[in-house]
Design an enzyme around this catalytic site. Structure first.
Site, short mmCIF file in Angstrom:
data_model
loop_
_atom_site.label_atom_id
_atom_site.label_comp_id
_atom_site.label_asym_id
_atom_site.label_seq_id
_atom_site.Cartn_x
_atom_site.Cartn_y
_atom_site.Cartn_z
N HIS A 180 -11.77 -39.29 -22.38
CA HIS A 180 -12.04 -39.19 -23.82
C HIS A 180 -11.12 -38.17 -24.46
O HIS A 180 -10.45 -38.45 -25.47
CB HIS A 180 -13.50 -38.79 -24.04
N GLU A 181 -11.07 -36.97 -23.90
CA GLU A 181 -10.28 -35.91 -24.52
C GLU A 181 -8.78 -36.21 -24.43
O GLU A 181 -8.04 -35.97 -25.39
CB GLU A 181 -10.60 -34.57 -23.87
N HIS A 184 -7.51 -38.45 -27.17
CA HIS A 184 -7.19 -37.83 -28.46
C HIS A 184 -5.68 -37.59 -28.56
O HIS A 184 -5.11 -37.65 -29.66
CB HIS A 184 -7.95 -36.52 -28.64
N TYR A 195 -9.15 -36.41 -38.96
CA TYR A 195 -10.41 -36.06 -38.33
C TYR A 195 -11.45 -35.69 -39.39
O TYR A 195 -11.90 -34.54 -39.49
CB TYR A 195 -10.19 -34.91 -37.36
N GLU A 204 -12.98 -40.49 -32.93
CA GLU A 204 -13.93 -40.23 -31.86
C GLU A 204 -14.29 -41.50 -31.10
O GLU A 204 -14.41 -41.51 -29.88
CB GLU A 204 -15.19 -39.58 -32.42
N ASP A 277 -20.41 -31.76 -38.94
CA ASP A 277 -19.58 -32.51 -38.00
C ASP A 277 -18.36 -33.17 -38.66
O ASP A 277 -18.09 -34.34 -38.46
CB ASP A 277 -20.48 -33.57 -37.33
N HIS A 282 -18.67 -37.31 -35.01
CA HIS A 282 -19.35 -37.64 -33.76
C HIS A 282 -20.62 -38.45 -34.01
O HIS A 282 -21.13 -39.08 -33.10
CB HIS A 282 -19.73 -36.37 -32.99
#
Length: 359
Positions: A180-181, A184, A195, A204, A277, A282
């Site tokens: 996931h990271e 990015h 974002y 996300e 957020d 998210h």
């Protein structure tokens, strides 16, 4: 800077969860949440600047920060030795091609980075995050009992977890969190999704999609057999079972606000309050997440073969920084018809209709 230029940090811990615990948690939870929020805020500017430089100047991350872009070194793991960001990347702990070491976190970060690299290479024919062989650099043992993991614009950084929010050692154990990271980084260097609000929720969601696909690919799981959870088992049990559920948004942890349909879209301001957020990035990612789950399970088989190929093509060739849900949805429908047939196109369109994005 305007709202769309404001610097951000994409980290695995949902800011609204951390923000809620910082206010309403017990004393230990509050302390851990405040520490995680403060550290995340400190690295926002670097990440945003790195992404813009890469896109605008056509540079790669390796040129900017001095990491290798060579076929001989796919990845390197460093030990940050419980220091803060000024110490990054830290002391080299395991180089590419070296055997496992005594430190579990080093080995887990190595294996997760390698699995992500191999997925993008073998399945999507992409040579690392930038398409040009960028070395994947990771630092483990960041901060003291730090409850987060993040891509900072040039490398991966993992805290150890405090045992109050994340389980100790949980952040490097989770392959889908690592993928996931790292995804990015792919998004920064392709679509550059801002974002904030819907474009941020898409940012996300694409990371969740490919985080889940890397995990499924490593397990050789079909779409029908996958758990469709992100970060299963890394939160302390009293908080919940996972960070997100792609199949059943809103059910992963206590206080999970993810909707699975546009009727329940959470319209939040992007005002630097972590509980909001970045405008719900998210939170509202649950809607495109469920659309992907529905498309993948409708198409059947291995999700990376059709649904994953469609989403990857859209991410890397069709999106703009401010793309909204309906635009991304229509792009996946168009690409499904171009790559496959009317059958796949109908399945993708039906998924987006089921979550209320298309009508």
């Amino acid at each position: 800077m305007n709202a769309h230029q404001r610097s951000t940090c994409c980290s695995i811990a949902p800011p609204d969860l951390l923000g809620r615990l910082a206010v309403t948690g017990n004393a230990k939870e509050r302390e851990a949440a405040v520490r995680a929020l403060a550290t995340s805020a400190a690295i926002r500017s670097q990440r945003a600047v790195m992404g813009r430089l890469n896109r605008q100047l056509n540079l790669n991350i390796g040129q900017l920060v001095g990491f290798a872009v060579t076929p001989e070194r796919r990845l390197t793991i460093y030990d940050n030795q419980t220091n803060g960001r000024t110490f990054l990347p830290g002391v080299r702990a395991r180089d590419w091609g070296q055997p496992a070491v005594a430190d579990d976190a080093v080995n887990q970060a190595y294996d997760g980075s390698s699995a992500t690299y191999e997925f993008y290479r073998d399945v999507m024919q992409r040579n690392s995050l930038d398409g040009a062989g960028l070395e994947l650099v990771s630092s483990v043992h960041y901060g003291v009992a730090f409850d987060n993991a993040f891509w900072d614009g040039s490398q991966m950084v993992y805290g150890d977890g405090s045992g109050r929010i994340f389980q100790v050692g949980g952040l490097t154990r989770s392959l889908d969190v690592i993928a996931h990271e790292l995804t990015h980084g792919v998004t920064e260097l392709t679509a550059g999704l801002v974002y904030s609000k819907q474009s941020g929720a898409l940012n996300e969601s694409f990371s969740d999609v490919f985080g889940s696909l890397v995990k499924q690919y490593s397990l050789k799981q079909g779409a029908a057999d996958a758990d469709w959870l992100i970060g299963a088992g890394i939160l302390v049990p009293q908080l919940g079972t996972a960070l997100r559920s792609m199949s059943k948004p809103g059910t992963a942890y206590s206080g999970d606000r993810q909707p699975g349909h546009m009727d329940d879209y959470v319209d939040l301001p992007d005002n630097n309050d972590p509980r909001n957020d970045n405008g719900g990035v998210h939170i509202n990612s649950g809607i495109p997440n469920r659309a992907f789950y529905l498309a993948a399970t409708a198409l059947g088989g291995f999700a990376w073969e059709k649904a994953g190929r469609i989403w990857y093509t859209v991410l890397t060739t069709r999106l703009r920084p401010n793309t909204q849900f309906d635009e991304a949805a229509q792009a996946t429908v168009d690409v499904a018809g171009r790559l496959f047939s009317a059958t796949e196109q109908a399945a993708v369109e039906g998924a987006w209709k089921e979550v209320g994005v298309l009508s």
